[in-house]
Structure formats: structure tokens, C-alpha cells
Design a protein around this motif. Structure first.
Motif, PDB file in Angstrom:
ATOM      1  N   ILE A   1      -4.035  -8.548   3.331  1.00  0.00           N
ATOM      2  CA  ILE A   1      -4.820  -7.269   2.839  1.00  0.00           C
ATOM      3  C   ILE A   1      -4.070  -6.185   2.077  1.00  0.00           C
ATOM      4  N   ASP A   2      -4.293  -5.697   1.065  1.00  0.00           N
ATOM      5  CA  ASP A   2      -3.797  -4.598   0.457  1.00  0.00           C
ATOM      6  C   ASP A   2      -4.306  -3.187   0.825  1.00  0.00           C
ATOM      7  N   LEU A   3      -5.358  -3.169   1.617  1.00  0.00           N
ATOM      8  CA  LEU A   3      -6.048  -2.039   2.203  1.00  0.00           C
ATOM      9  C   LEU A   3      -6.401  -2.207   3.590  1.00  0.00           C
ATOM     10  N   LEU A   4      -6.030  -1.339   4.564  1.00  0.00           N
ATOM     11  CA  LEU A   4      -6.504  -1.305   6.000  1.00  0.00           C
ATOM     12  C   LEU A   4      -7.120  -0.116   5.947  1.00  0.00           C
TER      13      LEU A   4
ATOM     14  N   ARG B   1      -4.328   2.175  17.856  1.00  0.00           N
ATOM     15  CA  ARG B   1      -4.125   0.773  18.371  1.00  0.00           C
ATOM     16  C   ARG B   1      -4.624  -0.162  17.568  1.00  0.00           C
ATOM     17  N   THR B   2      -5.894   0.160  16.776  1.00  0.00           N
ATOM     18  CA  THR B   2      -6.167  -0.851  15.690  1.00  0.00           C
ATOM     19  C   THR B   2      -5.286  -0.963  14.562  1.00  0.00           C
ATOM     20  N   LEU B   3      -4.533   0.190  14.171  1.00  0.00           N
ATOM     21  CA  LEU B   3      -3.546   0.174  13.057  1.00  0.00           C
ATOM     22  C   LEU B   3      -2.364  -0.943  13.512  1.00  0.00           C
ATOM     23  N   GLU B   4      -2.115  -0.536  14.793  1.00  0.00           N
ATOM     24  CA  GLU B   4      -0.741  -1.481  15.270  1.00  0.00           C
ATOM     25  C   GLU B   4      -1.054  -2.876  15.239  1.00  0.00           C
ATOM     26  N   VAL B   5      -2.281  -3.306  15.749  1.00  0.00           N
ATOM     27  CA  VAL B   5      -2.666  -4.737  16.024  1.00  0.00           C
ATOM     28  C   VAL B   5      -2.624  -5.437  14.730  1.00  0.00           C
ATOM     29  N   LEU B   6      -3.330  -4.658  13.596  1.00  0.00           N
ATOM     30  CA  LEU B   6      -3.648  -5.169  12.329  1.00  0.00           C
ATOM     31  C   LEU B   6      -2.645  -5.094  11.165  1.00  0.00           C
ATOM     32  N   ARG B   7      -1.527  -4.189  11.329  1.00  0.00           N
ATOM     33  CA  ARG B   7      -0.708  -3.778  10.181  1.00  0.00           C
ATOM     34  C   ARG B   7      -0.165  -4.609   9.611  1.00  0.00           C
TER      35      ARG B   7
ATOM     36  N   VAL C   1      -1.099  -6.309   6.605  1.00  0.00           N
ATOM     37  CA  VAL C   1      -0.978  -5.350   5.082  1.00  0.00           C
ATOM     38  C   VAL C   1       0.075  -5.991   4.413  1.00  0.00           C
ATOM     39  N   VAL C   2      -0.244  -6.423   3.171  1.00  0.00           N
ATOM     40  CA  VAL C   2       1.042  -6.615   1.964  1.00  0.00           C
ATOM     41  C   VAL C   2       2.016  -5.501   2.119  1.00  0.00           C
ATOM     42  N   PRO C   3       3.280  -5.892   1.575  1.00  0.00           N
ATOM     43  CA  PRO C   3       4.055  -4.906   1.335  1.00  0.00           C
ATOM     44  C   PRO C   3       3.695  -3.977   0.092  1.00  0.00           C
ATOM     45  N   GLY C   4       3.821  -2.636   0.379  1.00  0.00           N
ATOM     46  CA  GLY C   4       3.277  -1.917  -0.593  1.00  0.00           C
ATOM     47  C   GLY C   4       1.892  -1.524  -0.537  1.00  0.00           C
ATOM     48  N   GLY C   5       1.199  -2.231   0.304  1.00  0.00           N
ATOM     49  CA  GLY C   5      -0.221  -1.832   0.741  1.00  0.00           C
ATOM     50  C   GLY C   5      -0.428  -0.549   1.435  1.00  0.00           C
ATOM     51  N   THR C   6      -1.623  -0.223   1.600  1.00  0.00           N
ATOM     52  CA  THR C   6      -2.204   1.106   2.112  1.00  0.00           C
ATOM     53  C   THR C   6      -2.795   0.845   3.515  1.00  0.00           C
TER      54      THR C   6
ATOM     55  N   ASP D   1       8.557   0.912   6.425  1.00  0.00           N
ATOM     56  CA  ASP D   1       7.941  -0.313   6.132  1.00  0.00           C
ATOM     57  C   ASP D   1       7.295  -0.435   4.718  1.00  0.00           C
ATOM     58  N   GLY D   2       7.473   0.755   4.155  1.00  0.00           N
ATOM     59  CA  GLY D   2       6.913   0.653   2.206  1.00  0.00           C
ATOM     60  C   GLY D   2       5.654   0.660   2.400  1.00  0.00           C
ATOM     61  N   MET D   3       4.755   1.049   3.437  1.00  0.00           N
ATOM     62  CA  MET D   3       3.401   1.300   3.274  1.00  0.00           C
ATOM     63  C   MET D   3       2.859   2.519   2.908  1.00  0.00           C
ATOM     64  N   THR D   4       1.682   2.871   2.092  1.00  0.00           N
ATOM     65  CA  THR D   4       1.401   4.167   1.830  1.00  0.00           C
ATOM     66  C   THR D   4       0.449   4.412   3.230  1.00  0.00           C
ATOM     67  N   LYS D   5       0.285   5.736   3.742  1.00  0.00           N
ATOM     68  CA  LYS D   5      -0.250   6.027   4.865  1.00  0.00           C
ATOM     69  C   LYS D   5      -1.130   7.375   4.510  1.00  0.00           C
ATOM     70  N   LEU D   6      -2.271   7.300   4.586  1.00  0.00           N
ATOM     71  CA  LEU D   6      -3.156   8.291   4.513  1.00  0.00           C
ATOM     72  C   LEU D   6      -4.387   8.851   5.627  1.00  0.00           C
TER      73      LEU D   6
END
Length: 231
Positions: free
Chosen positions: A80-83, A117-123, A126-131, A174-179
Motif C-alpha cells: 500500500i502507498d497510504l495507511l 499499535r495498528t501502525l506498528e503491526v501494518l507499517r 507500506v511501500v518505500p516513500g509511502g505515507t 524509514d523514508g515514509m511520510t508521517k502525518l
């Protein structure tokens, strides 16, 4: 589940309100969307049925570690590109000293512990550069807390913001966008009938922000206009 070439989003908490409209808007803009709900049926399933396979519904009670692990297993090698984690409850306008312990625990578990906890389990999906993004609120801003009311809800959103800071620090490379996203005060079950905004007004703007910030580094706390919200 096999790897998909499509731009794909995973929306946690999409049975109604902001999450439902977010899943619908992302689908409308061409993404394939996986959206979770605690109960099957309703408008989310109707949207999925009409989506020609672009919207898929998965079952999840986010506060359940077992269900979260089961979802991760079902998603397999999905990319996925967005979680986006959208989940929150409010239990009324009590001053904090009147809040029962079980109510405090329920709100903090749902609004703070479970999203992280959800972010940690599913991150890892997320593809490199995803959000990775979480629905927050300006109610969680410590510096903006100058009016009384809704102390437990405000505290939960402030704690969510603080732990998202910790998450961003732990995964800084990790190169991910975090919002953290403040969508404004919307007429939802949580926001109440007197709120000034409809989700159909605010969510397209939120998605504009998600798209504009894709690839940005570090953690940002932004409103639906893309403006920074004071911590």
C-alpha cells in the motif's frame, strides 16, 4: 494476497463518518482501497459493491490484538502507498476528576494505544516513500487548549500526538511520510449535529493534503488546508 500494481490505500475505521467518506473519496480518485469496519453491511459495503472491485471491506475491531494480527495475516504480501488510521470515541463532557477509571481506559485504549499499535503491526505493508497518517484533532493541541470542556477527549488526542512523535522518532529513517491530520469539526456521530462542516466538505481537502505531502520527510501535524496545527 498477491502484490498489486495499483496505488492502494488501507483505511482503518471506515464504517461511517470521516472514515467512510475518506474511503469513498480515495476510491473516487482512482486508488484501490481496503477499508476496515467492525460490522459488515451498511453504506461501506454498499460502496464496495458498487466499486467494481476497487473498494474491499475487511473486518477489524482495532482494540483487539488478535483481530489486528489476523488482518495482517490476511493482507499477506499486499503493498500500500497510504495507511490511514481513523478511529476515536468520546464519552461525554465530564471534568477529568469525574471520569470513571473504566471510561478513561476505554477512551485511551481506543484513541491512543490502538492507533499506534495498528501502525506498528501494518507499517511493513507500506511501500518505500509511502505515507502513514492518523486522524487527530486540534483538540489535541496543548497550546490551543484555552477553553474548557471535553477534557478526556482532548487528553487522548494530545497523547496520540505525543506517541506519534515517539513513533516518528523511532522510525525516522524509514523514508515514509508521517502525518497527523486535523479534519476540522464535522457533523459526525463524534462531532455532533451542530458542527459546522460535513465530511463531504472536509475530506476532499484532507485527501488533497495527503497527496500534496506525499514524499515529505518527518512528522507534520496539519489541518485540512495543509496548514500546521500548533502542538
Amino acid at each position: 494476497m498477491s502484490t498489486t500494481p495499483h496505488r492502494q490505500a488501507l483505511v482503518i475505521g471506515a464504517s461511517r463518518g470521516l472514515g467512510l467518506v475518506l474511503a469513498q473519496e480515495l476510491t473516487r480518485r482512482g486508488r484501490h482501497v481496503i477499508a476496515t469496519t467492525r460490522r459488515h453491511g451498511g453504506e461501506l459495503q454498499a460502496s464496495a459493491d458498487a466499486s467494481q472491485g476497487r473498494l474491499r471491506v475487511e473486518s477489524l475491531e482495532m482494540t483487539s490484538v488478535e483481530q489486528l494480527s489476523a488482518l495482517r495475516e490476511r493482507l499477506g504480501t499486499c503493498r500500500i502507498d497510504l495507511l490511514f488510521v481513523n478511529a476515536a470515541i468520546d464519552r461525554g463532557n465530564l471534568p477529568i476528576h469525574e471520569v470513571p477509571t473504566d471510561m478513561f481506559t476505554q477512551v485511551m485504549t481506543t484513541n491512543v494505544l490502538s492507533p499506534l499499535r495498528t501502525l506498528e503491526v501494518l507499517r511493513e505493508l507500506v511501500v518505500p516513500g509511502g505515507t502513514v497518517a492518523v486522524m487527530s484533532s486540534d483538540q489535541g493541541s496543548v497550546s490551543l487548549n484555552t477553553e474548557g470542556g471535553y477534557e478526556l477527549y482532548k487528553a487522548s488526542k494530545a497523547a496520540l500526538n505525543q506517541l506519534m512523535r515517539s513513533y516518528a522518532t523511532r522510525h525516522a529513517d524509514d523514508g515514509m511520510t508521517k502525518l497527523l491530520i486535523d479534519p476540522g469539526h464535522n457533523r459526525t456521530q463524534l462531532g455532533g449535529p451542530g458542527a459546522p462542516l460535513e465530511p463531504e466538505q472536509s475530506i476532499p481537502a484532507v485527501v488533497d493534503v495527503l497527496e500534496a505531502q506525499a514524499g515529505a520527510r518527518g512528522l507534520q501535524f496539519l489541518d485540512r488546508h495543509g496548514e500546521s496545527v500548533p502542538w
